[in-house]
Design a protein around this motif. Structure first.
Motif, PDB file in Angstrom:
ATOM      1  N   GLU A  28       0.851  -1.190   0.000  1.00  0.00           N
ATOM      2  CA  GLU A  28       0.000   0.000   0.000  1.00  0.00           C
ATOM      3  C   GLU A  28       0.886   1.239   0.000  1.00  0.00           C
ATOM      4  O   GLU A  28       1.992   1.235   0.566  1.00  0.00           O
ATOM      5  N   ARG A  90      -1.372  -7.727  -3.561  1.00  0.00           N
ATOM      6  CA  ARG A  90      -2.491  -6.787  -3.656  1.00  0.00           C
ATOM      7  C   ARG A  90      -1.934  -5.374  -3.631  1.00  0.00           C
ATOM      8  O   ARG A  90      -1.038  -5.062  -2.846  1.00  0.00           O
ATOM      9  N   SER A  98      -9.044   4.389  -1.891  1.00  0.00           N
ATOM     10  CA  SER A  98     -10.372   5.010  -1.960  1.00  0.00           C
ATOM     11  C   SER A  98     -10.351   6.431  -2.502  1.00  0.00           C
ATOM     12  O   SER A  98     -11.408   7.017  -2.733  1.00  0.00           O
ATOM     13  N   ILE A 147      -6.826  -3.354  -6.680  1.00  0.00           N
ATOM     14  CA  ILE A 147      -8.091  -2.935  -6.059  1.00  0.00           C
ATOM     15  C   ILE A 147      -8.572  -1.650  -6.729  1.00  0.00           C
ATOM     16  O   ILE A 147      -7.786  -0.715  -6.948  1.00  0.00           O
ATOM     17  N   ASN A 196     -12.141  -1.177  -1.296  1.00  0.00           N
ATOM     18  CA  ASN A 196     -11.517  -1.584  -0.035  1.00  0.00           C
ATOM     19  C   ASN A 196     -12.304  -1.059   1.162  1.00  0.00           C
ATOM     20  O   ASN A 196     -12.566   0.153   1.247  1.00  0.00           O
ATOM     21  N   GLU A 197     -12.668  -1.954   2.065  1.00  0.00           N
ATOM     22  CA  GLU A 197     -13.317  -1.581   3.338  1.00  0.00           C
ATOM     23  C   GLU A 197     -14.311  -0.430   3.158  1.00  0.00           C
ATOM     24  O   GLU A 197     -14.314   0.534   3.933  1.00  0.00           O
ATOM     25  N   GLN A 203     -13.183   5.565   5.863  1.00  0.00           N
ATOM     26  CA  GLN A 203     -13.003   5.487   4.420  1.00  0.00           C
ATOM     27  C   GLN A 203     -13.451   6.764   3.719  1.00  0.00           C
ATOM     28  O   GLN A 203     -14.445   7.356   4.123  1.00  0.00           O
ATOM     29  N   CYS A 235     -15.996  -6.636  -1.903  1.00  0.00           N
ATOM     30  CA  CYS A 235     -15.525  -6.125  -0.613  1.00  0.00           C
ATOM     31  C   CYS A 235     -16.412  -6.652   0.523  1.00  0.00           C
ATOM     32  O   CYS A 235     -17.543  -6.193   0.697  1.00  0.00           O
ATOM     33  N   SER A 259     -13.886 -10.749  -0.024  1.00  0.00           N
ATOM     34  CA  SER A 259     -12.690 -10.376   0.738  1.00  0.00           C
ATOM     35  C   SER A 259     -13.011 -10.191   2.221  1.00  0.00           C
ATOM     36  O   SER A 259     -14.046  -9.617   2.579  1.00  0.00           O
ATOM     37  N   HIS A 261     -11.249  -8.983   6.066  1.00  0.00           N
ATOM     38  CA  HIS A 261     -10.127  -8.320   6.737  1.00  0.00           C
ATOM     39  C   HIS A 261     -10.247  -8.516   8.234  1.00  0.00           C
ATOM     40  O   HIS A 261     -11.328  -8.355   8.799  1.00  0.00           O
ATOM     41  N   GLU A 318      -6.464  -9.015   3.820  1.00  0.00           N
ATOM     42  CA  GLU A 318      -5.688  -8.274   4.833  1.00  0.00           C
ATOM     43  C   GLU A 318      -5.783  -9.063   6.129  1.00  0.00           C
ATOM     44  O   GLU A 318      -6.875  -9.218   6.676  1.00  0.00           O
TER      45      GLU A 318
END
Ligand code: AHR
Length: 523
Positions: A28, A90, A98, A147, A196-197, A203, A235, A259, A261, A318
């Motif tokens: 990341e 990833r 985001s 992503i 993602n999340e 976010q 997600c 996914s 996490h 994750e």
């Protein structure tokens, strides 16, 4: 009543071939993950705002001979490719994605836009973008997993990205890629994640489950018009949330994976809870097993309702050990792990092996510097305690079939663990076990991974292998008298694996707070 510890392994009771993707990674744009871990970072060559320069040699430039022709760190590539054998990575986030616009990160580097970084603070130079990621993956022999930005990003932008990566025709974005890279071949990105999340209040662009599911369904439909071969990852949350149920119900016929996490070090629901004690950390991965079991049920419910025959797998994309009070945004989430954290890491991997019929991908968060097994300086690196179980599992527990084990073990004897660890099964067991059967040149090997999570008790354990004869055994043991021991700069590896051969007598003594990998050669 005291439970007599015993382990029974049933090599003929197979669970599933172990997916090599269980040993995947995650990069990341955060702290020193990309700028410092993948590209060098020094006083004059730090394209990202150096919020947290490495304490060791922050004023040193990385010498050219430590870099590949594309300017990537050779040492990190070698460790990930040759030692950890990371199969898939990833990118680009995480929360970072985001508000990430991929078009900022392609084309001539001196024309790329610097942007405020909304997820973690600071600025992003965009010197590492799609083409650099793919070049790095090629060099590291890694499958890319990208992503999509479902926070501030639009569907059109996502479709352009996929066309840029995978287009083979005479279209604008496929040609732009050809111009930028000087090669005709597409990037061929097979795995794409739908955000993602998106459920998280931290976010950029948080959404309700219903709103996200509706939007993701439209995106999935359109994405497959650009490239029908793509594997789509929706997600999910922790696997047992209302979010997971709603999203799977709407998207079961559109996706390949969901996914999940989860980090141990704090609970899945209470992100403010501090879980510093030995027990909570080391026994914590039982929560992941519970999540996976519930998620398996949610997947099947959704498949039945939509009459979907193909399986939907879990991408646990994750996972790891993260104490948010230690690895903070201010220090780029650099957490220095102790020996107890290595035991937690071994337990995490046991969960994935045991659940390998449904877990297809697991990405440790993250691969370098950020809550990671590997810490770099400008000129070197050190392996954290959690590196060792990851290495052993990747080497010995991947090329085979997971098989059933039955474990009798005393349970955690400390204070009552939080509800979220195993609300149904009660206190977690001290002995945590998984087993993989493999065969090379007709010779069978059974690898049995045992974490004795008891802080103070060693156990003499009968280890019975149903209907098989063991000829000899190779032992890899991770143990330290001090559960707080760490590795670090400038000292010998305090925590490392000891390997030896031993005579097999049908039982083993597992030391207190230890991880033991027994490689049993079968007749
Ligand atoms: O891995 C660190 C962060 O943890 C990721 O950016 C985010 O997806 C998760 O909350």
């Amino acid at each position: 009543q005291t439970v007599q510890p015993a382990i029974d392994v049933f090599p003929s009771a197979t669970i599933s071939p172990v997916s090599p993707y269980l040993f995947s990674g995650f990069l990341e744009h955060l702290g020193r993950c990309i700028y410092g871990g993948i590209l060098p970072a020094g006083p004059t060559n730090f394209p990202h705002t150096p919020r947290n320069p490495c304490p060791k040699d922050q004023f040193t430039e990385t010498p050219k001979e430590l870099l590949t022709k594309d300017g990537f760190r050779k040492d990190v590539i070698e460790l990930l490719r040759d030692e950890l054998r990371v199969p898939l990575v990833r990118w680009p986030g995480g929360n970072y994605v985001s508000s990430y616009h991929w078009e900022d990160g392609v084309g001539p580097k001196d024309q790329r836009k610097r942007r405020p970084e909304l997820a973690w603070g600071g600025e992003e130079s965009n010197q590492f973008g799609t083409d650099e990621f793919i070049a790095w993956c090629r060099e590291t022999k890694i499958e890319p997993y990208i992503i999509l930005n479902m926070g501030t990003g639009t569907l059109e932008e996502a479709l352009r990205w996929i066309e840029y990566c995978n287009g083979t025709g005479d279209t604008y974005h496929a040609n732009l890629r050809r111009r930028n890279t000087g090669r005709d071949e597409p990037h061929n990105v097979k795995y794409w994640g739908l955000g993602n999340e998106v459920w998280g209040e931290w976010q950029v662009g948080q959404q309700t489950a219903e709103a996200y599911a509706e939007k993701a369904r439209q995106w999935a439909h359109a994405i497959r018009l650009i490239d029908p071969t793509i594997k789509l990852v929706v997600c999910g949350q922790t696997g047992l949330d209302q979010w997971d149920s709603v999203v799977l119900d709407v998207l079961a016929d559109k996706i390949d994976l969901t996914s999940l996490h989860l980090y141990t070090g704090f609970g899945p629901r209470d992100r403010t809870q501090k879980e510093k004690e030995y027990g909570r950390g080391v026994y914590g991965p039982d929560a992941a097993e519970y999540s996976i079991e519930i998620c398996r049920g949610l997947i099947n419910k959704a498949r039945v309702a939509k009459n979907v025959s193909k399986p939907i797998k879990i991408a646990f994309d994750e996972y790891g050990v993260w104490d948010e009070t230690v690895g903070t945004p201010e220090n780029g989430l650099e957490q220095y792990y102790n020996f107890a954290d290595a035991l937690a890491m071994a337990s995490w991997l046991n969960v994935f092996v045991r659940q390998s019929d449904v877990v297809d991908i697991a990405c440790i968060a993250q691969s370098v510097n950020v809550i990671s097994p590997l810490i770099t300086s400008a000129t070197g690196y050190f392996k954290q305690t959690i590196y060792h179980p990851l290495h052993l599992f990747s080497k010995y527990m991947r090329d085979g079939v997971a098989v059933k084990v039955q474990v009798d073990s005393p349970a955690f004897a400390g204070e009552t663990l939080p509800q979220w660890i195993s609300p149904i099964k009660g206190q977690p067991k001290d002995l945590d076990v998984s087993a993989v059967l493999s065969s090379t040149d007709g010779k069978k090997t059974l690898s049995v991974a045992v974490v004795n999570r008891s802080e103070s008790k060693s156990y003499d354990v009968p280890l019975r292998i149903a209907f098989e004869t063991v000829t000899d055994v190779e032992v890899h043991e991770l143990w330290h008298e001090n559960v707080q021991a760490r590795n670090g700069w400038g000292k010998e590896e305090e925590v490392s694996v000891k390997t030896r051969k031993a005579k097999w007598e049908g039982k083993w003594t597992f030391r207190e707070h230890s991880f033991t990998l027994l490689i049993l050669h079968l007749a």
